[in-house]
Design a protein around this motif. Sequence first.
Motif, PDB file in Angstrom:
ATOM      1  N   ALA A  41       0.833  -1.208   0.000  1.00  0.00           N
ATOM      2  CA  ALA A  41       0.000   0.000   0.000  1.00  0.00           C
ATOM      3  C   ALA A  41       0.867   1.258   0.000  1.00  0.00           C
ATOM      4  O   ALA A  41       0.540   2.265  -0.668  1.00  0.00           O
ATOM      5  CB  ALA A  41      -0.925  -0.017   1.210  1.00  0.00           C
ATOM      6  N   LYS A  42       1.979   1.212   0.721  1.00  0.00           N
ATOM      7  CA  LYS A  42       2.888   2.356   0.713  1.00  0.00           C
ATOM      8  C   LYS A  42       3.502   2.570  -0.674  1.00  0.00           C
ATOM      9  O   LYS A  42       3.671   3.713  -1.123  1.00  0.00           O
ATOM     10  CB  LYS A  42       3.990   2.148   1.744  1.00  0.00           C
ATOM     11  N   ALA A  43       3.836   1.465  -1.358  1.00  0.00           N
ATOM     12  CA  ALA A  43       4.380   1.585  -2.718  1.00  0.00           C
ATOM     13  C   ALA A  43       3.344   2.182  -3.668  1.00  0.00           C
ATOM     14  O   ALA A  43       3.665   3.010  -4.529  1.00  0.00           O
ATOM     15  CB  ALA A  43       4.845   0.221  -3.218  1.00  0.00           C
ATOM     16  N   GLN A  44       2.086   1.746  -3.508  1.00  0.00           N
ATOM     17  CA  GLN A  44       1.024   2.328  -4.331  1.00  0.00           C
ATOM     18  C   GLN A  44       0.857   3.819  -4.062  1.00  0.00           C
ATOM     19  O   GLN A  44       0.613   4.616  -4.971  1.00  0.00           O
ATOM     20  CB  GLN A  44      -0.279   1.583  -4.072  1.00  0.00           C
ATOM     21  N   LYS A  45       1.007   4.195  -2.790  1.00  0.00           N
ATOM     22  CA  LYS A  45       0.917   5.625  -2.457  1.00  0.00           C
ATOM     23  C   LYS A  45       2.064   6.411  -3.079  1.00  0.00           C
ATOM     24  O   LYS A  45       1.867   7.528  -3.591  1.00  0.00           O
ATOM     25  CB  LYS A  45       0.923   5.800  -0.939  1.00  0.00           C
ATOM     26  N   ALA A  46       3.274   5.820  -3.034  1.00  0.00           N
ATOM     27  CA  ALA A  46       4.413   6.504  -3.651  1.00  0.00           C
ATOM     28  C   ALA A  46       4.206   6.670  -5.150  1.00  0.00           C
ATOM     29  O   ALA A  46       4.512   7.731  -5.734  1.00  0.00           O
ATOM     30  CB  ALA A  46       5.693   5.713  -3.373  1.00  0.00           C
ATOM     31  N   SER A  47       3.659   5.622  -5.787  1.00  0.00           N
ATOM     32  CA  SER A  47       3.379   5.722  -7.222  1.00  0.00           C
ATOM     33  C   SER A  47       2.318   6.781  -7.501  1.00  0.00           C
ATOM     34  O   SER A  47       2.432   7.573  -8.446  1.00  0.00           O
ATOM     35  CB  SER A  47       2.920   4.359  -7.747  1.00  0.00           C
ATOM     36  N   ALA A  48       1.287   6.799  -6.655  1.00  0.00           N
ATOM     37  CA  ALA A  48       0.236   7.809  -6.836  1.00  0.00           C
ATOM     38  C   ALA A  48       0.779   9.210  -6.591  1.00  0.00           C
ATOM     39  O   ALA A  48       0.386  10.174  -7.268  1.00  0.00           O
ATOM     40  CB  ALA A  48      -0.925   7.507  -5.894  1.00  0.00           C
ATOM     41  N   THR A  49       1.694   9.340  -5.628  1.00  0.00           N
ATOM     42  CA  THR A  49       2.307  10.654  -5.367  1.00  0.00           C
ATOM     43  C   THR A  49       3.132  11.118  -6.559  1.00  0.00           C
ATOM     44  O   THR A  49       3.093  12.305  -6.942  1.00  0.00           O
ATOM     45  CB  THR A  49       3.179  10.582  -4.111  1.00  0.00           C
ATOM     46  N   ALA A  50       3.893  10.201  -7.158  1.00  0.00           N
ATOM     47  CA  ALA A  50       4.664  10.551  -8.352  1.00  0.00           C
ATOM     48  C   ALA A  50       3.742  10.950  -9.502  1.00  0.00           C
ATOM     49  O   ALA A  50       4.023  11.907 -10.237  1.00  0.00           O
ATOM     50  CB  ALA A  50       5.551   9.381  -8.755  1.00  0.00           C
ATOM     51  N   SER A  51       2.641  10.217  -9.637  1.00  0.00           N
ATOM     52  CA  SER A  51       1.670  10.570 -10.680  1.00  0.00           C
ATOM     53  C   SER A  51       1.072  11.949 -10.433  1.00  0.00           C
ATOM     54  O   SER A  51       0.835  12.724 -11.369  1.00  0.00           O
ATOM     55  CB  SER A  51       0.562   9.523 -10.741  1.00  0.00           C
ATOM     56  N   LEU A  52       0.855  12.256  -9.132  1.00  0.00           N
ATOM     57  CA  LEU A  52       0.318  13.576  -8.805  1.00  0.00           C
ATOM     58  C   LEU A  52       1.326  14.669  -9.171  1.00  0.00           C
ATOM     59  O   LEU A  52       0.942  15.708  -9.738  1.00  0.00           O
ATOM     60  CB  LEU A  52      -0.014  13.630  -7.316  1.00  0.00           C
ATOM     61  N   GLN A  53       2.589  14.462  -8.847  1.00  0.00           N
ATOM     62  CA  GLN A  53       3.604  15.453  -9.192  1.00  0.00           C
ATOM     63  C   GLN A  53       3.715  15.630 -10.705  1.00  0.00           C
ATOM     64  O   GLN A  53       3.861  16.760 -11.201  1.00  0.00           O
ATOM     65  CB  GLN A  53       4.945  15.037  -8.596  1.00  0.00           C
ATOM     66  N   GLN A  54       3.649  14.530 -11.428  1.00  0.00           N
ATOM     67  CA  GLN A  54       3.705  14.615 -12.889  1.00  0.00           C
ATOM     68  C   GLN A  54       2.501  15.374 -13.428  1.00  0.00           C
ATOM     69  O   GLN A  54       2.629  16.224 -14.323  1.00  0.00           O
ATOM     70  CB  GLN A  54       3.755  13.211 -13.480  1.00  0.00           C
ATOM     71  N   ALA A  55       1.319  15.079 -12.878  1.00  0.00           N
ATOM     72  CA  ALA A  55       0.118  15.778 -13.323  1.00  0.00           C
ATOM     73  C   ALA A  55       0.183  17.262 -12.976  1.00  0.00           C
ATOM     74  O   ALA A  55      -0.255  18.121 -13.761  1.00  0.00           O
ATOM     75  CB  ALA A  55      -1.111  15.132 -12.685  1.00  0.00           C
ATOM     76  N   GLN A  56       0.731  17.575 -11.808  1.00  0.00           N
ATOM     77  CA  GLN A  56       0.862  18.984 -11.426  1.00  0.00           C
ATOM     78  C   GLN A  56       1.847  19.709 -12.355  1.00  0.00           C
ATOM     79  O   GLN A  56       1.616  20.873 -12.720  1.00  0.00           O
ATOM     80  CB  GLN A  56       1.329  19.074  -9.968  1.00  0.00           C
TER      81      GLN A  56
END
Length: 384
Positions: free
Chosen positions: A224-239
Amino acid sequence: MTQTERNKTQLDENNQVEKREDLQSKRPDSGTPQQEAKKASIIRRHPLASIMIVVALIVVALIGYFVWLVYFQPYETTDDAFVDARSFSVAAKISGYIADVPVSDNERLSAGAVIAKIDPRDYQIALDQANGQIGVAQAAISSSEAQIAAAGAAIEEAQAQQASSAAALQYAKDENDRQQELVKSGAGSQQAAQQAASSLRQSQASYAQSQASVTSAIKNQNSAKAQKASATASLQQAQAQAEAAKQNLLYTQITAAQPGRVVKLSGSKGQYIQAGQAIAMFVPEEVWVTANFKETQLADMRPGQPVDLVIDAYPDHVLKGRVDSIQPGSGTAFSLLPAENATGNYVKVTQRVPVKITVDSWPKDVAIGPGMSVVPTVTVRPRS
């Protein structure tokens, strides 16, 4: 007296007269008394007038020298001077169709004024898509955080079961050891010993299962932490994509970075332009005069000296300025193809050095721009 004697006497008299005239002509002070009196009258009879004439000539010479020294010598001038500015081209940062050009040629603009507008619809769509990706990434982060919390609760439950299994295992070990001792001493039954050994094996299995549950819960939490890190990276890319889309949307308006005039306007409504394509030239309000003086004129020239300037296009406007700086080198030394003097047929040529002159106040009623000819006159020494 006969005629022959009279002729002879007359001839002798003529010869004597000629001899006297020859002797008088050879004397250095020869001349008649009237001529000698006439020559002596200019100086001897008017000595005061002669002295006054000589003094007047000396005074006129001195006045001429001081006039030259005060009104001509302190100045250096040149006709190789022009108005200069840091002009630049106005170009688009993005591609698209021009929607509007709200300015006209040679118009004076203030800082931030819009020169041209590019159709913003495509860039608005890209910004909306980037904002949507931000929402998806934020939802994925929230889901991952919920999974991490659930995995944390599962870990705590598994650890509690592990503690219970460990206590039961310890009791089974102690019971098995007691029953085995009783069997050896003959005080216990074989059935009780076998039952204690079976309970020990069951407790060991339960403890191993509880350990596996704890490990599984920890792995689920790490996932779950890895999924959060991936989602965080996706958020930064989207931003980042959203920020780029926002900037591109701002770039649809081409504005003036500083006050000045727009010239050579080539952009037109409906025209498609590429990124980096120039649509106009921009002349800032900050202009000055670049005067190319001969190097022999720089001996007494220093920054801060006053300058009188006359623009060829407007000779009735006499401007005042100051020497701002002198370039450390001739103009040809910084050209694209500088002169190479290491040749056998070298001919010395007086070089010209650019001098920057700032103007105190430019006239507002006329148009002044780069390239206009100017005649500057620098006062290199103060008049005294």
